[in-house]
Scaffold this motif. Structure first.
Motif, PDB file in Angstrom:
ATOM      1  N   THR A  65       0.832  -1.201   0.000  1.00 33.77           N
ATOM      2  CA  THR A  65       0.000   0.000   0.000  1.00 33.77           C
ATOM      3  C   THR A  65       0.872   1.258   0.000  1.00 33.77           C
ATOM      4  O   THR A  65       0.566   2.236  -0.687  1.00 33.77           O
ATOM      5  CB  THR A  65      -0.943  -0.012   1.215  1.00 33.77           C
ATOM      6  N   GLU A  66       1.943   1.215   0.735  1.00 41.03           N
ATOM      7  CA  GLU A  66       2.873   2.350   0.755  1.00 41.03           C
ATOM      8  C   GLU A  66       3.454   2.596  -0.634  1.00 41.03           C
ATOM      9  O   GLU A  66       3.537   3.746  -1.085  1.00 41.03           O
ATOM     10  CB  GLU A  66       3.997   2.065   1.759  1.00 41.03           C
ATOM     11  N   VAL A  68       2.109   1.751  -3.504  1.00 39.37           N
ATOM     12  CA  VAL A  68       1.023   2.252  -4.357  1.00 39.37           C
ATOM     13  C   VAL A  68       0.829   3.742  -4.121  1.00 39.37           C
ATOM     14  O   VAL A  68       0.664   4.519  -5.079  1.00 39.37           O
ATOM     15  CB  VAL A  68      -0.287   1.472  -4.073  1.00 39.37           C
ATOM     16  N   PHE A  69       0.851   4.143  -2.865  1.00 39.37           N
ATOM     17  CA  PHE A  69       0.669   5.553  -2.541  1.00 39.37           C
ATOM     18  C   PHE A  69       1.803   6.400  -3.126  1.00 39.37           C
ATOM     19  O   PHE A  69       1.559   7.468  -3.712  1.00 39.37           O
ATOM     20  CB  PHE A  69       0.582   5.736  -1.025  1.00 39.37           C
ATOM     21  N   ALA A  72       1.231   6.700  -6.837  1.00 43.16           N
ATOM     22  CA  ALA A  72       0.115   7.598  -7.134  1.00 43.16           C
ATOM     23  C   ALA A  72       0.514   9.056  -6.932  1.00 43.16           C
ATOM     24  O   ALA A  72      -0.019   9.946  -7.593  1.00 43.16           O
ATOM     25  CB  ALA A  72      -1.092   7.241  -6.261  1.00 43.16           C
ATOM     26  N   VAL A  83      -2.970  10.672  -7.711  1.00 46.37           N
ATOM     27  CA  VAL A  83      -3.628  10.697  -6.410  1.00 46.37           C
ATOM     28  C   VAL A  83      -4.722  11.760  -6.336  1.00 46.37           C
ATOM     29  O   VAL A  83      -5.594  11.697  -5.473  1.00 46.37           O
ATOM     30  CB  VAL A  83      -2.590  10.878  -5.280  1.00 46.37           C
ATOM     31  N   ILE A  88      -9.123   7.120  -7.560  1.00 51.10           N
ATOM     32  CA  ILE A  88      -7.884   6.624  -6.959  1.00 51.10           C
ATOM     33  C   ILE A  88      -7.861   6.931  -5.466  1.00 51.10           C
ATOM     34  O   ILE A  88      -7.460   6.084  -4.648  1.00 51.10           O
ATOM     35  CB  ILE A  88      -6.647   7.237  -7.664  1.00 51.10           C
ATOM     36  N   ARG A  89      -8.312   8.114  -5.102  1.00 52.57           N
ATOM     37  CA  ARG A  89      -8.364   8.476  -3.676  1.00 52.57           C
ATOM     38  C   ARG A  89      -9.285   7.525  -2.913  1.00 52.57           C
ATOM     39  O   ARG A  89      -8.993   7.116  -1.789  1.00 52.57           O
ATOM     40  CB  ARG A  89      -8.827   9.918  -3.508  1.00 52.57           C
ATOM     41  N   LYS A  91     -10.002   4.386  -3.730  1.00 51.85           N
ATOM     42  CA  LYS A  91      -9.329   3.085  -3.636  1.00 51.85           C
ATOM     43  C   LYS A  91      -8.261   3.105  -2.547  1.00 51.85           C
ATOM     44  O   LYS A  91      -8.140   2.158  -1.761  1.00 51.85           O
ATOM     45  CB  LYS A  91      -8.681   2.709  -4.974  1.00 51.85           C
ATOM     46  N   LEU A  92      -7.491   4.176  -2.504  1.00 52.83           N
ATOM     47  CA  LEU A  92      -6.459   4.295  -1.464  1.00 52.83           C
ATOM     48  C   LEU A  92      -7.092   4.344  -0.074  1.00 52.83           C
ATOM     49  O   LEU A  92      -6.594   3.707   0.866  1.00 52.83           O
ATOM     50  CB  LEU A  92      -5.599   5.540  -1.699  1.00 52.83           C
ATOM     51  N   MET A  95      -8.054   0.903   0.926  1.00 49.39           N
ATOM     52  CA  MET A  95      -6.864   0.118   1.270  1.00 49.39           C
ATOM     53  C   MET A  95      -6.373   0.472   2.677  1.00 49.39           C
ATOM     54  O   MET A  95      -6.100  -0.421   3.498  1.00 49.39           O
ATOM     55  CB  MET A  95      -5.757   0.359   0.233  1.00 49.39           C
ATOM     56  N   PHE A  96      -6.269   1.764   2.950  1.00 52.26           N
ATOM     57  CA  PHE A  96      -5.799   2.202   4.271  1.00 52.26           C
ATOM     58  C   PHE A  96      -6.776   1.773   5.373  1.00 52.26           C
ATOM     59  O   PHE A  96      -6.362   1.334   6.450  1.00 52.26           O
ATOM     60  CB  PHE A  96      -5.595   3.714   4.318  1.00 52.26           C
TER      61      PHE A  96
END
Length: 130
Positions: A65-66, A68-69, A72, A83, A88-89, A91-92, A95-96
């Motif tokens: 996840t890190e 991916v962030f 992005a 991002v 995308i926000r 989805k993130l 995930m978080f």
């Protein structure tokens, strides 16, 4: 006592086998725990293994996840950072959120293992869900 080889994808040299005990007599001095409760003792030995697998999986998911962030934040699409796109926000955020939920559950199971003991039946249920 009967044994039957269990074929596995691991090495055949491991000697994985199914052992069946029928009408065995165990002297009282050799009895471990209470009679008829052996399955619970064997299953409780998996608690540490399950816990460790879950902790490692959460850490790996956190690392992914890190990354991916970071990607992005660097990648530009349609003239803006990736991002900054609402999809995308979202989805993130999912995930978080999932990672934080799993981490909290991990803390609960770890605390329970320290308080009640890793061999208790309560830990087995929580560990299996975790």
């Amino acid at each position: 006592i009967q044994t039957k080889v269990i074929k596995s994808k691991y090495s055949s040299a491991a000697g994985t086998a199914f052992v069946t005990y029928e009408d065995c007599v165990v002297p009282k001095r050799n009895l471990f725990g209470q009679e008829g409760k052996g399955f619970q003792i064997i299953m409780s030995n998996f608690n540490h293994e399950r816990w460790m697998i879950c902790v490692v999986c959460i850490q790996r998911a956190r690392l992914c996840t890190e990354e991916v962030f970071k990607w992005a934040m660097q990648r530009k699409v349609f003239g803006a950072k990736l991002v900054e796109q609402p999809v995308i926000r979202e989805k993130l955020a999912q995930m978080f959120s999932g990672l934080e939920q799993l981490t909290a559950m991990g803390y609960e199971v770890t605390h329970a293992m320290n308080q009640v003991g890793p061999q208790s039946a309560e830990i087995g249920g929580g560990g299996a869900v975790f």
